[in-house]
Design a protein around this motif. Structure first.
Motif, PDB file in Angstrom:
ATOM      1  N   GLU A   2       8.522  19.388   6.111  1.00 43.39           N
ATOM      2  CA  GLU A   2       8.564  19.707   6.933  1.00 43.39           C
ATOM      3  C   GLU A   2       7.303  19.012   7.939  1.00 43.39           C
ATOM      4  O   GLU A   2       7.576  18.276   8.926  1.00 43.39           O
ATOM      5  CB  GLU A   2       9.212  20.536   7.785  1.00 43.39           C
ATOM      6  N   ALA A   3       6.447  19.002   8.147  1.00 39.14           N
ATOM      7  CA  ALA A   3       5.309  17.924   8.501  1.00 39.14           C
ATOM      8  C   ALA A   3       5.409  17.244   8.876  1.00 39.14           C
ATOM      9  O   ALA A   3       4.984  16.438   9.977  1.00 39.14           O
ATOM     10  CB  ALA A   3       4.325  19.194   8.415  1.00 39.14           C
ATOM     11  N   TYR A   5       7.736  14.796   8.461  1.00 42.40           N
ATOM     12  CA  TYR A   5       9.662  14.905   9.470  1.00 42.40           C
ATOM     13  C   TYR A   5       8.983  15.285  10.669  1.00 42.40           C
ATOM     14  O   TYR A   5       9.265  14.113  11.799  1.00 42.40           O
ATOM     15  CB  TYR A   5      10.712  16.008   9.362  1.00 42.40           C
ATOM     16  N   LEU A   6       8.011  16.151  11.422  1.00 42.83           N
ATOM     17  CA  LEU A   6       7.456  16.326  12.612  1.00 42.83           C
ATOM     18  C   LEU A   6       7.040  14.647  12.808  1.00 42.83           C
ATOM     19  O   LEU A   6       7.223  14.656  13.853  1.00 42.83           O
ATOM     20  CB  LEU A   6       7.077  17.662  12.800  1.00 42.83           C
ATOM     21  N   THR A   9       8.885  11.895  13.862  1.00 40.36           N
ATOM     22  CA  THR A   9       9.347  12.316  15.076  1.00 40.36           C
ATOM     23  C   THR A   9       8.403  11.929  15.451  1.00 40.36           C
ATOM     24  O   THR A   9       9.485  10.906  16.682  1.00 40.36           O
ATOM     25  CB  THR A   9      10.346  13.451  14.570  1.00 40.36           C
ATOM     26  N   ILE A  10       7.595  12.648  15.784  1.00 39.20           N
ATOM     27  CA  ILE A  10       7.972  12.941  17.041  1.00 39.20           C
ATOM     28  C   ILE A  10       6.378  11.445  17.558  1.00 39.20           C
ATOM     29  O   ILE A  10       6.273  10.674  18.891  1.00 39.20           O
ATOM     30  CB  ILE A  10       5.841  14.040  17.716  1.00 39.20           C
ATOM     31  N   LEU A  62      14.820  17.899  16.950  1.00 39.39           N
ATOM     32  CA  LEU A  62      13.335  18.742  17.031  1.00 39.39           C
ATOM     33  C   LEU A  62      13.694  19.668  17.456  1.00 39.39           C
ATOM     34  O   LEU A  62      13.271  20.887  16.645  1.00 39.39           O
ATOM     35  CB  LEU A  62      12.382  18.224  17.522  1.00 39.39           C
ATOM     36  N   THR A 109      11.854   7.831  10.286  1.00 43.11           N
ATOM     37  CA  THR A 109      12.416   9.225  10.974  1.00 43.11           C
ATOM     38  C   THR A 109      13.334   9.372  10.295  1.00 43.11           C
ATOM     39  O   THR A 109      14.242  10.022  10.415  1.00 43.11           O
ATOM     40  CB  THR A 109      12.234   9.201  12.401  1.00 43.11           C
ATOM     41  N   SER A 113      15.475  12.559   8.165  1.00 45.13           N
ATOM     42  CA  SER A 113      15.788  13.270   8.840  1.00 45.13           C
ATOM     43  C   SER A 113      17.563  13.884   8.184  1.00 45.13           C
ATOM     44  O   SER A 113      17.695  15.156   8.244  1.00 45.13           O
ATOM     45  CB  SER A 113      16.595  12.612  10.710  1.00 45.13           C
ATOM     46  N   ARG A 118      16.444  21.487   7.618  1.00 46.71           N
ATOM     47  CA  ARG A 118      16.081  22.654   8.555  1.00 46.71           C
ATOM     48  C   ARG A 118      16.857  22.757   8.421  1.00 46.71           C
ATOM     49  O   ARG A 118      18.519  23.323   8.568  1.00 46.71           O
ATOM     50  CB  ARG A 118      16.183  21.134   9.545  1.00 46.71           C
TER      51      ARG A 118
END
Length: 118
Positions: A2-3, A5-6, A9-10, A62, A109, A113, A118
């Motif tokens: 998850e981290a 991915y975050l 994405t950011i 997100l 990304t 995703s 999620r």
């Protein structure tokens, strides 16, 4: 996962927002690059809008619409495949790293995703 991915994405969202703003402002480096690659400057508003739409789509992914985020990442991937192809077609290799990095960010990304629960 998850981290990662975050972060991906950011990073992708921020990079595309920044280059979309440069397109809209018709920054000198954008004009020079588009001329060198053979992309008419009249296309810059459309290209900037596509990048900005991709960034917004990533943001929506997100905040709870993961399908939109995945679609945005896929769209940005296709966009930057086209950008790399335009550079190669024009024989402009000295700055191929720039669309290549955007492509790598978009692919990463997108992959995260669709594989991150999620």
């Amino acid at each position: 996962m998850e981290a990662i991915y975050l972060i991906a994405t950011i990073t992708t969202m921020s990079a595309n927002t920044a280059i979309a703003i440069a397109d809209f402002r018709r920054a000198a480096f954008v004009l020079a690059n588009s001329a060198e690659v053979g992309v008419p400057s009249s296309w810059l508003p459309l290209l900037g809008s596509l990048k900005a739409a991709g960034a917004v789509g990533l943001l929506l992914g997100l905040v709870g619409v993961p399908l939109v985020g995945s679609a945005a990442a896929a769209g940005l991937t296709l966009f930057f495949v086209g950008a790399v192809a335009a550079h190669l077609r024009a024989g402009v290799h000295h700055n191929l790293i720039f669309p290549g990095v955007y492509l790598a960010l978009s692919v990463t990304t997108f992959a995260l995703s669709v594989t991150t629960a999620r």
